[in-house]
Design a protein around this motif. Structure first.
Motif, PDB file in Angstrom:
ATOM      1  N   ALA A  79       0.835  -1.199   0.000  1.00 29.28           N
ATOM      2  CA  ALA A  79       0.000   0.000   0.000  1.00 29.28           C
ATOM      3  C   ALA A  79       0.870   1.249   0.000  1.00 29.28           C
ATOM      4  CB  ALA A  79      -0.910  -0.004   1.229  1.00 29.28           C
ATOM      5  N   ILE A  80       0.207   2.403  -0.101  1.00 26.06           N
ATOM      6  CA  ILE A  80       0.892   3.683  -0.096  1.00 26.06           C
ATOM      7  C   ILE A  80       1.406   3.967   1.304  1.00 26.06           C
ATOM      8  CG2 ILE A  80       0.592   6.156  -0.519  1.00 26.06           C
ATOM      9  CD1 ILE A  80      -1.650   5.389  -2.462  1.00 26.06           C
ATOM     10  N   ARG A  81       2.591   4.596   1.394  1.00 19.92           N
ATOM     11  CA  ARG A  81       3.115   4.956   2.707  1.00 19.92           C
ATOM     12  C   ARG A  81       2.219   6.000   3.355  1.00 19.92           C
ATOM     13  NH1 ARG A  81       9.070   7.413   3.136  1.00 19.92           N
ATOM     14  NH2 ARG A  81       7.964   9.116   2.076  1.00 19.92           N
ATOM     15  N   GLY A  82       1.697   5.680   4.506  1.00 22.03           N
ATOM     16  CA  GLY A  82       0.753   6.546   5.200  1.00 22.03           C
ATOM     17  C   GLY A  82      -0.218   5.708   6.002  1.00 22.03           C
ATOM     18  N   ASP A  83      -1.346   6.277   6.349  1.00 23.08           N
ATOM     19  CA  ASP A  83      -2.355   5.561   7.126  1.00 23.08           C
ATOM     20  C   ASP A  83      -2.961   4.456   6.270  1.00 23.08           C
ATOM     21  OD1 ASP A  83      -4.999   4.902   8.329  1.00 23.08           O
ATOM     22  OD2 ASP A  83      -4.423   6.453   9.765  1.00 23.08           O
ATOM     23  N   PHE A  84      -2.772   3.206   6.707  1.00 28.11           N
ATOM     24  CA  PHE A  84      -3.226   2.070   5.901  1.00 28.11           C
ATOM     25  C   PHE A  84      -4.741   2.015   5.807  1.00 28.11           C
ATOM     26  CE2 PHE A  84      -4.438  -2.510   5.775  1.00 28.11           C
ATOM     27  CZ  PHE A  84      -4.053  -2.757   4.470  1.00 28.11           C
ATOM     28  N   LEU A  85      -5.434   2.281   6.905  1.00 26.87           N
ATOM     29  CA  LEU A  85      -6.897   2.222   6.881  1.00 26.87           C
ATOM     30  C   LEU A  85      -7.476   3.349   6.025  1.00 26.87           C
ATOM     31  CD1 LEU A  85      -8.971   0.311   8.057  1.00 26.87           C
ATOM     32  CD2 LEU A  85      -9.276   1.875   9.978  1.00 26.87           C
ATOM     33  N   LEU A  86      -6.829   4.502   6.016  1.00 30.31           N
ATOM     34  CA  LEU A  86      -7.268   5.590   5.146  1.00 30.31           C
ATOM     35  C   LEU A  86      -7.083   5.212   3.681  1.00 30.31           C
ATOM     36  CD1 LEU A  86      -8.356   8.490   5.030  1.00 30.31           C
ATOM     37  CD2 LEU A  86      -5.981   9.300   5.102  1.00 30.31           C
ATOM     38  N   TYR A  87      -6.028   4.461   3.384  1.00 33.08           N
ATOM     39  CA  TYR A  87      -5.805   3.960   2.023  1.00 33.08           C
ATOM     40  C   TYR A  87      -6.961   3.058   1.591  1.00 33.08           C
ATOM     41  CZ  TYR A  87      -3.935   0.658  -1.434  1.00 33.08           C
ATOM     42  OH  TYR A  87      -3.775  -0.151  -2.528  1.00 33.08           O
ATOM     43  N   ILE A  88      -7.398   2.175   2.486  1.00 35.94           N
ATOM     44  CA  ILE A  88      -8.511   1.289   2.166  1.00 35.94           C
ATOM     45  C   ILE A  88      -9.807   2.084   2.020  1.00 35.94           C
ATOM     46  CG2 ILE A  88      -9.945  -0.594   3.048  1.00 35.94           C
ATOM     47  CD1 ILE A  88      -7.472  -1.806   4.262  1.00 35.94           C
ATOM     48  N   MET A  89     -10.037   3.025   2.938  1.00 37.42           N
ATOM     49  CA  MET A  89     -11.265   3.812   2.881  1.00 37.42           C
ATOM     50  C   MET A  89     -11.344   4.644   1.607  1.00 37.42           C
ATOM     51  SD  MET A  89     -12.149   5.037   6.783  1.00 37.42           S
ATOM     52  CE  MET A  89     -10.524   5.655   7.211  1.00 37.42           C
ATOM     53  N   SER A  90     -10.213   5.128   1.108  1.00 36.77           N
ATOM     54  CA  SER A  90     -10.239   5.934  -0.113  1.00 36.77           C
ATOM     55  C   SER A  90     -10.781   5.129  -1.290  1.00 36.77           C
ATOM     56  CB  SER A  90      -8.826   6.441  -0.428  1.00 36.77           C
ATOM     57  OG  SER A  90      -7.944   5.362  -0.708  1.00 36.77           O
ATOM     58  N   GLY A  91     -10.449   3.852  -1.354  1.00 38.59           N
ATOM     59  CA  GLY A  91     -10.980   3.020  -2.427  1.00 38.59           C
ATOM     60  C   GLY A  91     -12.425   2.628  -2.210  1.00 38.59           C
ATOM     61  N   VAL A  92     -12.764   2.272  -0.970  1.00 38.33           N
ATOM     62  CA  VAL A  92     -14.127   1.829  -0.672  1.00 38.33           C
ATOM     63  C   VAL A  92     -15.125   2.972  -0.833  1.00 38.33           C
ATOM     64  CG1 VAL A  92     -15.644   0.973   1.155  1.00 38.33           C
ATOM     65  CG2 VAL A  92     -13.396  -0.058   0.818  1.00 38.33           C
ATOM     66  N   PHE A  93     -14.783   4.172  -0.360  1.00 40.71           N
ATOM     67  CA  PHE A  93     -15.703   5.303  -0.456  1.00 40.71           C
ATOM     68  C   PHE A  93     -16.044   5.621  -1.909  1.00 40.71           C
ATOM     69  CE2 PHE A  93     -14.078   7.200   3.792  1.00 40.71           C
ATOM     70  CZ  PHE A  93     -14.916   6.358   4.483  1.00 40.71           C
ATOM     71  N   LEU A  94     -15.034   5.699  -2.759  1.00 40.30           N
ATOM     72  CA  LEU A  94     -15.293   6.051  -4.157  1.00 40.30           C
ATOM     73  C   LEU A  94     -15.992   4.920  -4.895  1.00 40.30           C
ATOM     74  CD1 LEU A  94     -13.241   8.331  -3.391  1.00 40.30           C
ATOM     75  CD2 LEU A  94     -12.538   8.272  -5.791  1.00 40.30           C
ATOM     76  N   TYR A 149     -13.339   7.775  12.999  1.00 39.87           N
ATOM     77  CA  TYR A 149     -11.975   7.240  12.957  1.00 39.87           C
ATOM     78  C   TYR A 149     -10.965   8.278  13.445  1.00 39.87           C
ATOM     79  CZ  TYR A 149      -7.715   5.155  11.085  1.00 39.87           C
ATOM     80  OH  TYR A 149      -6.455   4.617  10.957  1.00 39.87           O
ATOM     81  N   HIS A 150     -11.174   9.535  13.041  1.00 37.90           N
ATOM     82  CA  HIS A 150     -10.267  10.612  13.438  1.00 37.90           C
ATOM     83  C   HIS A 150     -10.373  10.921  14.930  1.00 37.90           C
ATOM     84  CE1 HIS A 150      -8.038  14.417  13.106  1.00 37.90           C
ATOM     85  NE2 HIS A 150      -8.999  14.956  13.841  1.00 37.90           N
ATOM     86  N   ALA A 151     -11.604  10.937  15.447  1.00 35.06           N
ATOM     87  CA  ALA A 151     -11.813  11.333  16.841  1.00 35.06           C
ATOM     88  C   ALA A 151     -11.541  10.205  17.823  1.00 35.06           C
ATOM     89  CB  ALA A 151     -13.248  11.837  17.020  1.00 35.06           C
ATOM     90  N   THR A 157      -4.756  13.063   8.404  1.00 32.27           N
ATOM     91  CA  THR A 157      -4.454  14.288   7.661  1.00 32.27           C
ATOM     92  C   THR A 157      -4.628  14.014   6.179  1.00 32.27           C
ATOM     93  OG1 THR A 157      -2.855  15.008   9.335  1.00 32.27           O
ATOM     94  CG2 THR A 157      -2.732  16.046   7.166  1.00 32.27           C
ATOM     95  N   ILE A 158      -5.441  14.810   5.522  1.00 32.79           N
ATOM     96  CA  ILE A 158      -5.649  14.706   4.076  1.00 32.79           C
ATOM     97  C   ILE A 158      -4.880  15.839   3.416  1.00 32.79           C
ATOM     98  CG2 ILE A 158      -7.344  14.778   2.212  1.00 32.79           C
ATOM     99  CD1 ILE A 158      -9.368  13.550   4.107  1.00 32.79           C
ATOM    100  N   HIS A 159      -3.982  15.484   2.516  1.00 34.13           N
ATOM    101  CA  HIS A 159      -3.080  16.458   1.910  1.00 34.13           C
ATOM    102  C   HIS A 159      -3.821  17.569   1.184  1.00 34.13           C
ATOM    103  CE1 HIS A 159       0.252  18.204  -0.209  1.00 34.13           C
ATOM    104  NE2 HIS A 159      -0.177  17.772  -1.370  1.00 34.13           N
ATOM    105  N   ASP A 160      -4.812  17.218   0.356  1.00 32.52           N
ATOM    106  CA  ASP A 160      -5.589  18.201  -0.408  1.00 32.52           C
ATOM    107  C   ASP A 160      -7.065  17.813  -0.316  1.00 32.52           C
ATOM    108  OD1 ASP A 160      -6.738  19.969  -2.169  1.00 32.52           O
ATOM    109  OD2 ASP A 160      -5.362  19.575  -3.826  1.00 32.52           O
ATOM    110  N   PRO A 161      -7.776  18.276   0.710  1.00 37.79           N
ATOM    111  CA  PRO A 161      -9.182  17.869   0.881  1.00 37.79           C
ATOM    112  C   PRO A 161     -10.081  18.292  -0.273  1.00 37.79           C
ATOM    113  CG  PRO A 161      -8.321  18.902   2.882  1.00 37.79           C
ATOM    114  CD  PRO A 161      -7.315  19.142   1.810  1.00 37.79           C
ATOM    115  N   VAL A 162      -9.826  19.457  -0.855  1.00 39.48           N
ATOM    116  CA  VAL A 162     -10.663  19.939  -1.958  1.00 39.48           C
ATOM    117  C   VAL A 162     -10.518  19.029  -3.179  1.00 39.48           C
ATOM    118  CG1 VAL A 162     -11.104  21.858  -3.529  1.00 39.48           C
ATOM    119  CG2 VAL A 162     -10.572  22.315  -1.124  1.00 39.48           C
ATOM    120  N   GLY A 163      -9.288  18.678  -3.505  1.00 40.87           N
ATOM    121  CA  GLY A 163      -9.070  17.776  -4.636  1.00 40.87           C
ATOM    122  C   GLY A 163      -9.646  16.392  -4.381  1.00 40.87           C
TER     123      GLY A 163
END
Length: 285
Positions: A79-94, A149-151, A157-163
């Motif tokens: 996976a991408i270096r960073g939060d592993f669960l956020l990596y999974i959520m990015s694919g599942v959400f979209l 998850y955050h709380a 941290t999301i690098h570019d939330p708007v994008g």
């Protein structure tokens, strides 16, 4: 100035009246879409809050299933270096946003539906309401899951939330555009459309590329994914989410142009279908 020239010029009051009439028509259409969206939200479940909670639970189940699958198969290192669960959520959400939008549009009331007997109602309003209700539920579910998850677990941290949010909207729009093509074909070949749309949804479990990193895929495998607009939106979203990831094998323009083309194609097909629709088409269903 001659009388003919004076009468040929439109009066300023007429122009203002025309603009006001168009504004009122636009507001009436927006109000109709809003009420149709609320009705669509309550169609699957009488209690809207419970319906949203069920969708949130479905999202959590998807995320946890992929998390345990990656952990058991030892694929976390790919996976991408960073939060592993956020990596999974990015694919599942979209993936869920895209698939739910397509399913909602395909399942919207057709031109021969009893709802179309009411004068203000038309298929475009029904499709808009279905797509917007799907977007509302998915975005709300995504925000709730990320906030919990955050709380409660790990600050993210999301690098570019708007994008990243733009890619969510693009995944939704591409799903609605594909669903619009199926929606236009549905009155003609309903059984075929049902099967093909289900096959497309199931195929996206793998073809969306949510389990892989595009930059790490060999070229002979990458060609099996690049046709899919969802693959591009997921890969680009990860570029906006993670600081250490720069997508090289995907683009924003491809899913955008493809979705616009499919949307226009679906709208033209829906217009033709509406002109030839008959109540007897659905008499046996």
């Amino acid at each position: 100035m001659s009388d003919a020239t004076r009468h040929a010029r439109p009066l300023a009051g007429d122009s203002a009246s025309s603009r006001g009439e168009r504004a009122r028509s636009a507001l009436q259409l927006a109000d109709l879409i809003y009420h149709a969206t609320v009705r669509h939200l309550r169609r699957d479940h009488g209690n809207a809050v419970i319906g949203i909670l069920l969708n949130i639970m479905q999202t959590v189940v998807f995320v946890m299933a992929f998390f345990f699958m990656f952990s058991l198969l030892g694929l976390r290192g790919s996976a991408i270096r960073g939060d592993f669960l956020l990596y999974i959520m990015s694919g599942v959400f979209l993936f869920m946003t895209h698939t739910k939008a397509m399913s909602a549009v395909v399942g919207a009331e057709g031109p021969s539906s009893p709802m179309m007997k009411h004068a203000p109602m038309n298929p475009i309003v029904a499709v808009s309401a279905a797509a917007l209700s799907s977007l509302y539920i998915q975005v709300l579910s995504m925000v709730v899951v990320l906030w919990v998850y955050h709380a409660a677990f790990v600050p993210i941290t999301i690098h570019d939330p708007v994008g990243a949010m733009g890619m969510v909207l693009l995944a939704w729009f591409s799903g609605a555009a594909i669903g619009m093509v199926f929606y236009a074909l549905k009155p003609w070949i309903p059984d075929v459309v049902k099967v093909v749309s289900q096959v497309y949804s199931r195929a996206n479990m793998i073809a969306s590329g949510k389990m892989f990193v595009a930059n790490a895929m060999p070229g002979y495998i990458l060609v099996f994914f690049t046709w899919n607009p969802l693959f591009h939106t997921i890969d680009q979203a990860r570029g906006y989410i993670f600081l250490n990831y720069n997508p090289h094998f995907s683009s924003v323009s491809y899913p955008l142009y493809l979705s616009v083309g499919l949307m226009f194609l679906g709208l033209m097909g829906e217009f033709y279908t509406r002109r030839t629709a008959s109540i007897s088409w659905e008499a046996k269903r």
